[in-house]
Scaffold this motif. Sequence first.
Motif, PDB file in Angstrom:
ATOM      1  N   GLY A  80       0.822  -1.206   0.000  1.00  0.00           N
ATOM      2  CA  GLY A  80       0.000   0.000   0.000  1.00  0.00           C
ATOM      3  C   GLY A  80       0.850   1.248   0.000  1.00  0.00           C
ATOM      4  O   GLY A  80       1.946   1.272   0.558  1.00  0.00           O
ATOM      5  N   VAL A  81       0.323   2.279  -0.656  1.00  0.00           N
ATOM      6  CA  VAL A  81       0.960   3.595  -0.623  1.00  0.00           C
ATOM      7  C   VAL A  81      -0.116   4.638  -0.342  1.00  0.00           C
ATOM      8  O   VAL A  81      -1.218   4.585  -0.905  1.00  0.00           O
ATOM      9  N   ILE A  82       0.196   5.532   0.583  1.00  0.00           N
ATOM     10  CA  ILE A  82      -0.684   6.663   0.893  1.00  0.00           C
ATOM     11  C   ILE A  82       0.148   7.934   0.784  1.00  0.00           C
ATOM     12  O   ILE A  82       1.210   8.039   1.408  1.00  0.00           O
ATOM     13  N   TYR A  83      -0.320   8.853  -0.038  1.00  0.00           N
ATOM     14  CA  TYR A  83       0.396  10.119  -0.234  1.00  0.00           C
ATOM     15  C   TYR A  83      -0.459  11.259   0.301  1.00  0.00           C
ATOM     16  O   TYR A  83      -1.663  11.320   0.029  1.00  0.00           O
ATOM     17  N   VAL A  84       0.164  12.123   1.102  1.00  0.00           N
ATOM     18  CA  VAL A  84      -0.509  13.302   1.652  1.00  0.00           C
ATOM     19  C   VAL A  84       0.038  14.514   0.883  1.00  0.00           C
ATOM     20  O   VAL A  84       1.105  15.050   1.222  1.00  0.00           O
ATOM     21  N   PRO A  85      -0.647  14.964  -0.179  1.00  0.00           N
ATOM     22  CA  PRO A  85      -0.066  15.954  -1.084  1.00  0.00           C
ATOM     23  C   PRO A  85       0.331  17.274  -0.407  1.00  0.00           C
ATOM     24  O   PRO A  85       1.402  17.824  -0.700  1.00  0.00           O
ATOM     25  N   ALA A  94      -7.871  -0.089   2.095  1.00  0.00           N
ATOM     26  CA  ALA A  94      -6.942  -1.123   1.593  1.00  0.00           C
ATOM     27  C   ALA A  94      -5.483  -0.685   1.689  1.00  0.00           C
ATOM     28  O   ALA A  94      -4.626  -1.435   2.169  1.00  0.00           O
ATOM     29  N   ALA A  95      -5.157   0.528   1.247  1.00  0.00           N
ATOM     30  CA  ALA A  95      -3.762   0.991   1.272  1.00  0.00           C
ATOM     31  C   ALA A  95      -3.265   1.124   2.709  1.00  0.00           C
ATOM     32  O   ALA A  95      -2.171   0.670   3.048  1.00  0.00           O
TER      33      ALA A  95
END
Length: 274
Positions: free
Chosen positions: A117-122, A232-233
């Motif tokens: 999983g990848v989570i990006y906080v822009p 899911a991520a």
Amino acid sequence: MEQKYVMAAIEAALKAGEKILSVYNDPASDFEIERKADNSPLTIADRKAHEAIVAILNDTPFPVLSEEGKHLGYETRREWDNLWIVDPLDGTKEFIKRNGEFTVNIALVQDSVPVFGVIYVPVKNELYFGVEGVGAYKCSGIASWEGDGVALEGLVAKSERLPLKEVHDHLIVVASRSHLSPETESYIADLRKKHGSVELISSGSSIKICLVSEGKADVYPRFAPTMEWDTAAGHAIARAAGMEVYQAGKEEPLRYNKEDLLNPWFVVEPKREH
């Protein structure tokens, strides 16, 4: 897990973040807000992020289940052993409020289990990623990715391993900023009886799962509706950090690519010892 798929997902998340910020930072933008069938908001940023992600993930062998894409019937999906589950802009309400608490979520699911999983906080240029058998990491100050051949090891070397060594002498619970249900409040009240001092922190989007994975919070109870792409991520990152996303009141974790894409209620916490 082949590195090229991990790097493709990271590239997709960062590209989506660029698209989202181009809308978010435009003072003239009204976000072109529409309402979906369930009355939840959809913006031009959701659509642009979805297009950016799909353009990259479609080059992999795995089908994409995205909140903003076509949702094929279960008779088709049940044949998918591997699939991407994507929320191009998680926390659209937070995006519209301009509070920065929104994310890009991309997970690879194998046989109902999120293995990457990848989570990006822009707004913060913060990237969380977790790979089964490798670990969970947080990379700060990453704003773009040109696919310049940097291997996963290079990214890991620039990142902090999760959970961080956070020391606190009381229980910290993270809960939803926009969806705090009476059942969640009751669960937190029970924790107060058990632990005495309980600190409650609020956040939007999948950042809540990241806070537990990071060690900044101890538990995240969610007794309100969520969809598979919401979790899911974060679930993959939590697993790689030694945490788990348990179905509320059960020992079993959440499962993915179900016939009904709605999640049961759940609790994110350190993995239980049996």
